[in-house]
Design a protein around this motif. Structure first.
Motif: not given
Length: 468
Positions: A256-261, A293-296, A372-379
């Motif tokens: 799972v990739g994690l993006i917070l910003d 991870i970084e956004l593409p 990564h199969e999934l990417v987790l972030s805020p909505v």
């Protein structure tokens, strides 16, 4: 709390989700007529405060024509940008008064094939351009968790009715976050399917880039899963892998990739950030690997999306008399639509390049799922705001900045066509829910649903009936 509003009472609907209601109809415990009457009574009790209904046909519900649908007898509402025979489609706008539709829209037919009973249509902001269901002069649609707060948009009316307990499931569609944003604001499950997973609605067929996916808002993962399986019985896109009926989590462990910003640089507020990190911890405890991870894509994507958004507003305004109704009056459009239109007309030469770059987003987004199969972030970048914060009556430049600072994560999936789901994984100190987003590769709704089941079991979702 005095500012919470619930329709849950001891009637035929009770606290049942859609799957349980359909089972009760099948075993004879209740009937579609009893469920429809109970939903109508609930709507009449709470809608004077929520202002979620656009049109009601409570006296003459549209029952399913056959009893074979998996959700036969369950009451629902359709969003006001999708035709239902005998009802207008006003797209949330005061600029015209549409005549009643002569036939069901293509997507309404697919929705009704599941056995759902249609009780009317839900409110939305003008043409779905805003992430809050607010208007120039009319009452806003209110959040049943706290009636002073936004319930999101553009499927805001649907979210208010499902969260309050009027119906367990309601039609929604998503062109920039319009399923996931109201799900996040109202504590619901909101899955935006892959592009072309469902029958496309009429409005999406003429867009230069089709951003819109059709779907539903629900209170349980199994209702969303049951609906997705049921619509495949009507029409399945052979270019996509079938989803089938997902009934629980899978055994496989995921990366799972994690993006917070956000890509715009807008800060994610502390409460939203904490909800995402708690969700990451739950996934790690279940054995999944979570890593940043970084956004593409970068800031250019946000600028290009805004340009496309402005183009759509310009097209809606310019063709309204031909597309919507001869009564269409540009001067009666709301401040957001007019502001976006003016922005596009000030620099139309930017549009071809924006469209070209946006069409390349799917390739860039696909690279996120190479490892990564999934990417987790805020909505959303911050918790649900009070009503008025995103009002179309604001000065356009101030409103534009606020919108960019709020909708920081959802549009990427619309442009790329990839599926994403909002799950209620937190509660703000203001008393409104916080949504967390999981995104997957194109066509992989199954993994989203399996993981959503796992998170729902680890941290049961809030129910307004239990919070009052």
């Amino acid at each position: 709390m005095d500012n919470r509003l619930t329709a849950f009472i001891d009637d035929a609907l009770g606290r049942l989700d859609a799957v349980a209601m359909a089972a009760a109809v099948r075993d004879g415990s209740t009937t579609p007529e009893e469920l429809a009457a109970a939903a109508a009574a609930r709507a009449q009790a709470v809608d004077p405060t929520l202002h979620a209904l656009a049109y009601a046909i409570h006296e003459q519900p549209r029952y399913a024509e056959g009893k074979d649908g998996a959700l036969f007898g369950v009451p629902t509402y359709v969003k006001d940008n999708t035709d239902v025979r005998g009802l207008p489609s006003n797209h949330g706008s005061a600029a015209f008064r549409a005549a009643p539709a002569r036939r069901d829209g293509a997507y309404t037919s697919q929705l009704r094939s599941t056995g759902l009973t249609v009780l009317g249509k839900t409110r939305m902001p003008e043409f779905g351009f805003s992430p809050t269901t607010e208007f120039m002069t009319e009452e806003p649609t209110r959040n049943p968790w706290h009636t002073d707060y936004s319930v999101g948009a553009s499927s805001g009316g649907a979210a208010a009715l499902v969260a309050a307990g009027v119906v367990p499931i309601a039609h929604a569609n998503d062109g920039g976050g319009s399923i996931r944003i109201p799900a996040a604001c109202a504590g619901l499950v909101g899955l935006k399917p892959s592009r072309d997973r469902h029958v496309n609605g009429e409005q999406s067929r003429t867009m230069p880039i089709n951003l819109i996916s059709e779907g539903v808002l629900t209170r349980s993962v199994r209702d969303t899963a049951a609906y997705l399986a049921a619509i495949e019985d009507y029409r399945r896109n052979p270019a996509l892998p079938p989803i089938g009926l997902v009934q629980g989590p899978a055994r496989r462990r995921l990366r799972v990739g994690l993006i917070l910003d956000t890509i715009t640089g807008a800060p994610t507020d502390d409460q939203t950030r904490a909800a995402v990190l708690r969700t990451a911890a739950l996934l790690e405890q279940a054995g999944h690997l979570v890593e940043p991870i970084e956004l593409p894509v970068g800031r250019q994507f946000a600028d290009d999306f805004l340009q496309y958004w402005a183009l759509l507003a310009d097209l809606a305004a310019s063709t309204g008399r031909f597309v919507f109704d001869r009564t269409f009056d540009i001067a009666a459009l709301d401040g957001l639509t007019l502001g976006l239109r003016a922005r596009h007309r000030a620099a139309p030469q930017r549009t071809p390049g924006a469209l070209l770059r946006l069409r390349g987003t799917a390739r860039a987004c696909a690279r996120m799922f190479d490892r990564h199969e999934l990417v987790l972030s805020p909505v959303l970048s911050h918790i649900t705001p009070e009503l008025g914060y995103l009002s179309p009556t604001l000065d356009f430049e101030e409103l534009r900045e606020r919108l960019i600072g709020y909708v920081g994560f959802t549009p990427l999936n619309n442009v790329a066509g990839t599926p994403a789901i909002s799950l209620p994984m937190g509660m703000a100190d203001t008393g409104v829910p916080i949504g967390v987003q999981l995104a997957a590769a194109y066509g992989d709704e199954r993994t989203l649903l399996e993981t959503a089941y796992e998170l729902e079991a680890a941290q049961p979702f809030p129910l307004l009936a239990e919070a009052v």
